[in-house]
Design a protein around this motif. Structure first.
Motif, PDB file in Angstrom:
ATOM      1  N   ASP A 352       0.601  -1.446   0.057  1.00  0.00           N
ATOM      2  CA  ASP A 352       0.630  -0.377   0.014  1.00  0.00           C
ATOM      3  C   ASP A 352       0.893   1.575  -0.241  1.00  0.00           C
ATOM      4  O   ASP A 352       2.031   1.756   1.192  1.00  0.00           O
ATOM      5  CB  ASP A 352      -0.793  -0.069   1.037  1.00  0.00           C
ATOM      6  CG  ASP A 352      -1.829   1.447   1.124  1.00  0.00           C
ATOM      7  OD1 ASP A 352      -2.449   1.718   0.821  1.00  0.00           O
ATOM      8  OD2 ASP A 352      -3.154   0.942   1.998  1.00  0.00           O
ATOM      9  N   SER A 353       0.493   1.959  -1.099  1.00  0.00           N
ATOM     10  CA  SER A 353       1.599   3.021  -1.563  1.00  0.00           C
ATOM     11  C   SER A 353       1.585   4.137   0.074  1.00  0.00           C
ATOM     12  O   SER A 353       2.356   4.955   0.048  1.00  0.00           O
ATOM     13  CB  SER A 353       1.444   3.698  -3.113  1.00  0.00           C
ATOM     14  OG  SER A 353       0.393   4.412  -2.933  1.00  0.00           O
ATOM     15  N   THR A 354       0.341   4.012   0.485  1.00  0.00           N
ATOM     16  CA  THR A 354       0.313   5.319   1.248  1.00  0.00           C
ATOM     17  C   THR A 354       0.802   5.514   1.958  1.00  0.00           C
ATOM     18  O   THR A 354       1.122   6.679   3.133  1.00  0.00           O
ATOM     19  CB  THR A 354      -1.102   5.204   1.706  1.00  0.00           C
ATOM     20  OG1 THR A 354      -1.582   3.949   3.237  1.00  0.00           O
ATOM     21  CG2 THR A 354      -2.060   5.101   0.880  1.00  0.00           C
ATOM     22  N   LEU A 355       1.569   4.247   2.859  1.00  0.00           N
ATOM     23  CA  LEU A 355       2.658   4.173   4.038  1.00  0.00           C
ATOM     24  C   LEU A 355       3.445   4.978   3.776  1.00  0.00           C
ATOM     25  O   LEU A 355       4.493   5.631   3.990  1.00  0.00           O
ATOM     26  CB  LEU A 355       3.175   3.086   3.471  1.00  0.00           C
ATOM     27  CG  LEU A 355       2.226   1.915   4.609  1.00  0.00           C
ATOM     28  CD1 LEU A 355       3.222   0.402   4.891  1.00  0.00           C
ATOM     29  CD2 LEU A 355       1.371   2.212   6.239  1.00  0.00           C
ATOM     30  N   GLU A 356       4.270   5.028   2.113  1.00  0.00           N
ATOM     31  CA  GLU A 356       5.241   5.743   1.528  1.00  0.00           C
ATOM     32  C   GLU A 356       4.874   6.837   1.106  1.00  0.00           C
ATOM     33  O   GLU A 356       5.705   7.679   1.748  1.00  0.00           O
ATOM     34  CB  GLU A 356       5.443   4.774  -0.010  1.00  0.00           C
ATOM     35  CG  GLU A 356       6.325   3.429   0.634  1.00  0.00           C
ATOM     36  CD  GLU A 356       6.025   2.972  -0.902  1.00  0.00           C
ATOM     37  OE1 GLU A 356       6.835   2.104  -1.202  1.00  0.00           O
ATOM     38  OE2 GLU A 356       5.105   3.154  -2.111  1.00  0.00           O
ATOM     39  N   ASP A 357       3.578   6.878   1.200  1.00  0.00           N
ATOM     40  CA  ASP A 357       3.197   8.886   1.032  1.00  0.00           C
ATOM     41  C   ASP A 357       3.551   8.859   2.385  1.00  0.00           C
ATOM     42  O   ASP A 357       3.779  10.422   2.376  1.00  0.00           O
ATOM     43  CB  ASP A 357       1.953   8.459   0.764  1.00  0.00           C
ATOM     44  CG  ASP A 357       1.448   8.099  -0.839  1.00  0.00           C
ATOM     45  OD1 ASP A 357       2.579   8.472  -1.981  1.00  0.00           O
ATOM     46  OD2 ASP A 357       0.592   7.850  -1.272  1.00  0.00           O
ATOM     47  N   ALA A 358       3.123   8.360   2.994  1.00  0.00           N
ATOM     48  CA  ALA A 358       3.297   9.576   4.514  1.00  0.00           C
ATOM     49  C   ALA A 358       5.299   9.618   5.326  1.00  0.00           C
ATOM     50  O   ALA A 358       4.605  10.942   5.586  1.00  0.00           O
ATOM     51  CB  ALA A 358       2.763   8.251   5.647  1.00  0.00           C
ATOM     52  N   ALA A 359       5.463   8.675   4.846  1.00  0.00           N
ATOM     53  CA  ALA A 359       7.291   8.360   4.894  1.00  0.00           C
ATOM     54  C   ALA A 359       7.509   9.773   3.853  1.00  0.00           C
ATOM     55  O   ALA A 359       8.135  10.789   4.544  1.00  0.00           O
ATOM     56  CB  ALA A 359       7.590   7.750   4.279  1.00  0.00           C
ATOM     57  N   LEU A 360       7.272  10.244   2.491  1.00  0.00           N
ATOM     58  CA  LEU A 360       7.552  11.051   1.855  1.00  0.00           C
ATOM     59  C   LEU A 360       7.013  12.648   2.555  1.00  0.00           C
ATOM     60  O   LEU A 360       8.189  13.827   2.495  1.00  0.00           O
ATOM     61  CB  LEU A 360       6.767  10.918   0.927  1.00  0.00           C
ATOM     62  CG  LEU A 360       8.063  10.091  -0.018  1.00  0.00           C
ATOM     63  CD1 LEU A 360       6.667   9.728  -1.673  1.00  0.00           C
ATOM     64  CD2 LEU A 360       9.565  10.650  -0.412  1.00  0.00           C
ATOM     65  N   ASP A 361       5.836  12.561   2.950  1.00  0.00           N
ATOM     66  CA  ASP A 361       5.085  14.162   3.712  1.00  0.00           C
ATOM     67  C   ASP A 361       5.726  14.000   4.939  1.00  0.00           C
ATOM     68  O   ASP A 361       5.536  15.620   5.466  1.00  0.00           O
ATOM     69  CB  ASP A 361       3.798  13.927   3.878  1.00  0.00           C
ATOM     70  CG  ASP A 361       2.825  13.438   2.571  1.00  0.00           C
ATOM     71  OD1 ASP A 361       2.986  13.778   1.893  1.00  0.00           O
ATOM     72  OD2 ASP A 361       1.904  12.543   2.658  1.00  0.00           O
ATOM     73  N   LEU A 362       7.092  13.315   5.406  1.00  0.00           N
ATOM     74  CA  LEU A 362       7.250  13.317   6.747  1.00  0.00           C
ATOM     75  C   LEU A 362       8.603  13.826   6.577  1.00  0.00           C
ATOM     76  O   LEU A 362       9.535  14.138   7.051  1.00  0.00           O
ATOM     77  CB  LEU A 362       6.703  12.543   7.778  1.00  0.00           C
ATOM     78  CG  LEU A 362       6.017  12.055   8.210  1.00  0.00           C
ATOM     79  CD1 LEU A 362       5.711  11.178   9.420  1.00  0.00           C
ATOM     80  CD2 LEU A 362       5.499  13.310   8.979  1.00  0.00           C
ATOM     81  N   ASN A 363       8.980  14.514   5.102  1.00  0.00           N
ATOM     82  CA  ASN A 363      10.865  14.748   4.095  1.00  0.00           C
ATOM     83  C   ASN A 363      10.984  14.143   4.067  1.00  0.00           C
ATOM     84  O   ASN A 363      12.314  14.067   4.004  1.00  0.00           O
ATOM     85  CB  ASN A 363      11.058  15.777   5.347  1.00  0.00           C
ATOM     86  CG  ASN A 363       9.922  17.438   5.075  1.00  0.00           C
ATOM     87  OD1 ASN A 363       8.787  17.897   3.855  1.00  0.00           O
ATOM     88  ND2 ASN A 363       9.316  17.467   6.488  1.00  0.00           N
TER      89      ASN A 363
END
Length: 734
Positions: A352-363
């Protein structure tokens, strides 16, 4: 669950079933015994009525009888023991000495007395002689005037009939055991359907994995029909065998590591980046696994061998050698990285790419996101891929047989012991050694993965995948893939080119005769292979997903043993599997040798671990609450499996189907022992052509095989379409 009323019912019905079972099988045994006794007496009458009146002819008469009837031994007593001196005639001293030792036995006394009074007598008891059980007939020897001139004693070997008695006992016990299991599950279990599925899978692996393996193990402890440790002492103290063992380990580690790296390269690039030509690269990534395992070896030799096209004709190398560990690692890596790719592709796609999105959103950077999110979630697939390639490398014998040179591996040593020296026990023992590193790796992987959580599918899958690579990295990944694909095309181009030359390496004259001759000679083999593989594929796919579901979601006694039995056939060299199946299924109660069924069963059992590993890795990412919600709404286990689990496992299911089909089409080592006049296999024919240096014919059949499998791949993709809710698109730069 265990109430007093249920226990009483269970014991009552068990008593009824056991009583009926004993009565029925006792009646069958009694009737069969009467028929046997009548036949033995009738045989004795026929034999002793043919005895010669001339004393000088008696020895030759006994010899003729024993030669014509291998299960009979004769002693002829001329004269009557109670009334006159006698002369004994016999050929087998052991039987005569046994007769002399039993003269005071009441049964023997009664038998001799009956014969003196012109009556035939058959012993009820059986006597152990020559490692067999015998019944004995005492018969009067009569002249044409019905005068008694002697006594005949016939020893009748009962081993053939005792097999039927043993078979009856097995059936009788099996019926009672089946009743206990089935009725016990229905009466005492909270989830009878799932328990029946577990029981059924246990029966399958018990009969078709444990039983043949037991026959192989038993063979290693038998020497001249007796228990002996001689075989194992020789195996464990011979430098040649120990060197081959460590050679197999080094080859397995190097092949598994390189194959997993290349497989991850293809799987990650094709599932997690937005590149063009994905279908082409995916097809090329699966091409090596859909060809006979020795095709790439032949291509390597023709291109890079001592007289290879590249090494000799183009580069003019003098001291270069492709034989040994380097060449084997190259060939096995090219041939086996599709296993890693197919295993990891479904895992990477399901993250699920939402986990990767969350990491990217946290810089977090893309590299850090990959290292801390994507890569750890891929661990089940990576470890499963490494394990499967490792075990496949250990079990491979076709490639090392041709390319190992002076480098020793255990699978080749075992194969040569069996086929070259006819030492079945040595071959079985060497092959069993391969289980040790395989089971060790399997348990380490299982223990490590079970301690961590990799759940990413929660019932709300993301419709897209965030791309984690920069343009430069993407170009680098694609470049590496292109280089590997170009190398593969050159190898397979050699096979295709071989279809149109008279004899590759000797006579490069263009011809179409190879195509005509190969298809004419291989027509029946192609039909048989496609038929058997088509039957095995769906059965293996469904069994693999059911097994994965049980291993991940259920806890039951014997689970670890069940896992080991599932993996064991993949680790054992195919030669041993073939021999084990012949030993196990060439006798009652299951006589399958010579039938198509034994080949289909071999396909399913041999390739089941791949589907199971893919299913297990995918299931670890699916939140169990999805299945629990369906069960809370009243869905039973089959409904949950069909409507929830199987759709979510669709990538792994397709991979399982694909792999089973292509491995069935390209199998060699075990199948070569199981084919018969009625059921042949195309890869065995290709191997025979290659061995006889008919590379043109082998190339035509290998190319035909690749085309058939590619068509089957396309059909499976159309029939088993991917769910739209699971489709993902790769978004661009963030």
């Amino acid at each position: 669950m265990f109430t007093k009323k249920k226990i009483i019912y269970f014991l009552l019905f068990l008593l009824i079933v056991a009583s009926a079972d004993i009565w029925i099988f006792s009646s069958i045994k009694d009737s069969y015994t009467k028929i046997i006794n009548d036949n033995i007496l009738e045989t004795g009458k026929i034999i002793f009525s043919s005895v010669s009146d001339k004393t000088e002819d008696i020895d030759s008469w006994i010899s003729n009888v024993e030669n014509n009837y291998e299960n009979i031994r004769i002693i002829y007593i001329k004269g009557l023991p109670q009334f006159e001196e006698t002369t004994e005639f016999y050929k087998d001293k052991e039987f005569y000495e046994f007769y002399k030792s039993k003269l005071s036995d009441p049964i023997f006394e009664k038998g001799l007395e009956s014969a003196v009074y012109s009556e035939y007598f058959l012993t009820d008891n059986m006597y152990s002689l020559d490692n067999s059980q015998y019944k004995i007939v005492f018969a009067p020897i009569l002249t044409s005037e019905y005068d008694i001139v002697g006594i005949g004693i016939m020893f009748f070997n009962m081993e053939g009939y005792l097999k039927f008695y043993r078979l009856l006992n097995i059936f009788a016990v099996s019926i009672i055991m089946a009743f206990v299991l089935v009725y016990g599950i229905i009466l005492f279990s909270r989830d009878p359907v799932m328990n029946f599925i577990i029981l059924g899978l246990f029966v399958i692996v018990g009969i078709f994995t444990a039983y043949p393996l037991f026959e192989a193990v038993r063979l290693t402890f038998i020497k001249n029909g007796e228990f002996s440790m001689e075989i194992w002492k020789k195996i464990l103290t011979t430098d040649q065998y120990l060197k081959a063992f460590w050679g197999s380990i080094k080859l397995g580690i190097s092949t598994a590591t390189l194959s997993t790296l290349i497989g991850f390269l293809f799987a990650f690039t094709l599932t997690r980046t937005s590149i063009k030509g994905k279908k082409f690269f995916s097809t090329m990534a699966t091409l090596p696994v859909i060809s006979p395992p020795f095709s790439l070896t032949l291509s390597i030799l023709l291109l890079f061998g001592n007289n290879g096209l590249i090494t000799k004709k183009i580069l003019h190398l003098q001291n270069f050698s492709i034989y040994g560990l380097t060449g084997l690692t190259l060939v096995q890596t090219m041939g086996m990285f599709p296993i890693a790719y197919l295993t990891m592709a479904g895992i990477l796609h399901a993250i699920d790419s939402t986990l990767e999105d969350a990491a990217l959103d946290l810089n977090a950077s893309k590299l850090k996101t990959f290292l801390t999110v994507t890569l750890p979630l891929s661990v089940p697939g990576i470890l499963s891929a490494w394990l499967l390639v490792f075990t496949n490398s250990l079990a491979d014998f076709a490639n090392p047989l041709i390319l190992s040179g002076n480098y020793r591996v255990l699978s080749v040593e075992a194969y040569l012991e069996v086929t070259g020296m006819n030492r079945l026990g040595n071959g079985a023992a060497l092959s069993l050694l391969l289980l040790m590193p395989t089971i060790t790796a399997f348990l380490v992987q299982r223990f490590w993965v079970s301690k961590k959580s990799f759940v990413t599918v929660t019932g709300k899958p993301s419709p897209r995948i965030t791309e984690l690579v920069s343009k430069t990295v993407k170009v680098t990944l694609v470049t590496l893939m292109v280089l590997i694909v170009v190398f593969l095309i050159s190898l397979y181009g050699t096979i295709v080119a071989g279809c149109f030359v008279r004899n590759w390496g000797i006579d490069y004259t263009f011809t179409l005769e190879n195509i005509k001759e190969a298809l004419q000679r291989g027509k029946d083999a192609i039909t048989d292979t496609v038929t058997l593989a088509t039957i095995a594929t769906p059965l293996a796919g469904i069994l693999a997903m059911l097994t994965a579901l049980i291993l991940v979601r259920k806890n039951f006694k014997g689970k670890r043993i069940f896992e080991i039995l599932i993996m064991a056939p993949f680790a054992i060299p195919g030669t041993l599997i073939g021999i084990s199946y012949i030993l196990a299924f060439n006798k009652p109660p299951l006589i399958l040798v010579g039938t198509g069924a034994i080949i289909v069963i071999n396909y399913i059992i041999r390739e089941l671990p791949v589907g199971v590993e893919g299913g297990v890795a995918a299931l670890r990412q699916i939140d169990p609450s999805i299945e629990e919600a369906a069960q809370d709404l009243g869905a039973d286990v089959p409904t949950v499996f069909k409507t929830i689990v199987l759709p979510l496992l669709r990538p792994a299911f397709i991979s399982s189907l694909s792999y089973t089909f292509v491995r069935s089409m390209t199998a060699v080592s075990a199948v070569i022992f199981l084919i018969s006049a009625k059921w042949y296999h195309i890869t065995v024919l290709i191997y025979n052509f290659s061995e006889n240096l008919r590379f043109g014919l082998a190339s035509v059949l290998a190319t035909t095989l690749i085309i058939i499998v590619l068509i089957a791949f396309g059909l499976m993709r159309l029939i088993v379409r991917q769910s739209e809710t699971l489709e993902k698109t790769v978004s661009g730069e963030r």
